[in-house]
Scaffold this motif. Sequence first.
Motif, PDB file in Angstrom:
ATOM      1  N   GLU A  71     -27.314 -20.937   2.936  1.00 32.78           N
ATOM      2  CA  GLU A  71     -26.344 -21.609   2.061  1.00 32.78           C
ATOM      3  C   GLU A  71     -26.038 -20.795   0.811  1.00 32.78           C
ATOM      4  O   GLU A  71     -25.311 -21.251  -0.060  1.00 32.78           O
ATOM      5  N   LEU A  72     -26.604 -19.590   0.738  1.00 35.00           N
ATOM      6  CA  LEU A  72     -26.401 -18.709  -0.414  1.00 35.00           C
ATOM      7  C   LEU A  72     -25.619 -17.470  -0.006  1.00 35.00           C
ATOM      8  O   LEU A  72     -25.702 -17.016   1.139  1.00 35.00           O
ATOM      9  N   GLN A  83     -26.543 -13.915  -4.114  1.00 37.18           N
ATOM     10  CA  GLN A  83     -27.483 -14.962  -4.524  1.00 37.18           C
ATOM     11  C   GLN A  83     -28.826 -14.792  -3.814  1.00 37.18           C
ATOM     12  O   GLN A  83     -29.880 -14.970  -4.424  1.00 37.18           O
ATOM     13  N   GLN A  84     -28.792 -14.412  -2.534  1.00 47.88           N
ATOM     14  CA  GLN A  84     -30.040 -14.153  -1.817  1.00 47.88           C
ATOM     15  C   GLN A  84     -30.808 -12.995  -2.454  1.00 47.88           C
ATOM     16  O   GLN A  84     -32.043 -13.046  -2.575  1.00 47.88           O
ATOM     17  N   PHE A 119     -29.242 -23.600  -7.919  1.00 52.90           N
ATOM     18  CA  PHE A 119     -29.265 -23.381  -6.470  1.00 52.90           C
ATOM     19  C   PHE A 119     -30.678 -23.480  -5.902  1.00 52.90           C
ATOM     20  O   PHE A 119     -30.934 -23.036  -4.789  1.00 52.90           O
ATOM     21  N   ARG A 146     -31.207 -24.871  -2.307  1.00 49.42           N
ATOM     22  CA  ARG A 146     -30.436 -24.328  -1.193  1.00 49.42           C
ATOM     23  C   ARG A 146     -31.273 -23.344  -0.376  1.00 49.42           C
ATOM     24  O   ARG A 146     -32.072 -22.582  -0.932  1.00 49.42           O
ATOM     25  N   THR A 169     -36.320 -23.314   0.900  1.00 49.49           N
ATOM     26  CA  THR A 169     -35.305 -23.308  -0.149  1.00 49.49           C
ATOM     27  C   THR A 169     -35.520 -22.096  -1.053  1.00 49.49           C
ATOM     28  O   THR A 169     -36.552 -21.406  -0.971  1.00 49.49           O
ATOM     29  N   LEU A 192     -29.849 -18.677 -11.253  1.00 46.98           N
ATOM     30  CA  LEU A 192     -29.736 -19.453 -10.011  1.00 46.98           C
ATOM     31  C   LEU A 192     -30.432 -20.809 -10.126  1.00 46.98           C
ATOM     32  O   LEU A 192     -30.794 -21.400  -9.098  1.00 46.98           O
TER      33      LEU A 192
END
Length: 350
Positions: free
Chosen positions: A132-133, A137-138, A125, A128, A92, A122
């Motif tokens: 899923e990002l 976001q990654q 999140f 996740r 995650t 984030l």
Amino acid sequence: MKSELRLDIRQQRPFALNAALHCQAGELLALLGPSGCGKSTLLRMIAGLQHAESGTISLNGDTWFSDSVKLKPQQRRIGYVPQHYGLFPHMTALQNVAAALHGLPKQEQSARAREWLEKVQLGAFAQRKPAELSGGQQQRVALARALTAQPSILLLDEPFSALDSITRDGLYRVLAMLKPQLNIPMILVTHNLNEAQLLADKIAVMGQGCILQEGTPGDVVRQPLNRAVAGLIGVRNIFSGTIVRTSGARSVLAVGDQELELQRILPAGTTLHWCLPQEAIRLAASTGVPGSLAGNISHLVRLGEHWLVSVSLPGTSDILELQCPATIPLAIQQPVRLAVRTEQIHILEA
């Protein structure tokens, strides 16, 4: 004491690299240049992932690399953000950030990882996985992971280049907000001048394995050192010319069959390279405008609400480029007169 990175390295193989730079704590230095010029190699040398043939790298006086010292990456406490995130796909977001804290108790790892996910916006999140990002976001997870272990230096290797412009702008804001909190040197590798201008305190322009110029973004953009730097930062109007005479406190520069007055004294017969930003040129309404040049439109491209206009000048193969509103009716081969703000002419080193 504030930390400071100092680097002075040289090598000939596998390609020539000769670079010296320094970056103080809290300062972001952008290494700007085209692909293959040595930017990422320099970053890998700072990280200890590869070594130069000779030279030194030190942080706050502690030697990381020299003829007799070659510290491993883990001994340098590097925060590293790669272009393609480098996240563990089975973990995650929280676990990915906590992975940088493997030496701490589990509870402290989780608490600190959550704190940094909040800092990069984030927090919601945390559970996740990377798949899923979004890409942006990654990249925020990668940034949080790089910073959570309190590194001695932050290295950013083209971290925004794979992102769309809206996502990229959001990450610019995140990094700009975090920057005042980070009392460490920060090195950003980029080929994007706009990115360097937005984020960097200093820019080091690289070309063919060398640092060609280092300075504030404003100084580098307004006063490129030479023709090579001007070309690398996207200056389009770069010319050569000769001073034909002096007039009082001014010099007269030949531009093909025409002349421009420079607000400085240079000896007659001096040949020089000079450049001019596009915003220093505009279409003139009449022939009586001081500091103006006549020419013919040789190329015309519509870019949104503007024309990109190329003007050929008599007596020379040089082409002046400028932008003007697309509401102005223009055509190929149309004669035009250009008003030039000669005080913005910048003379380049030979």
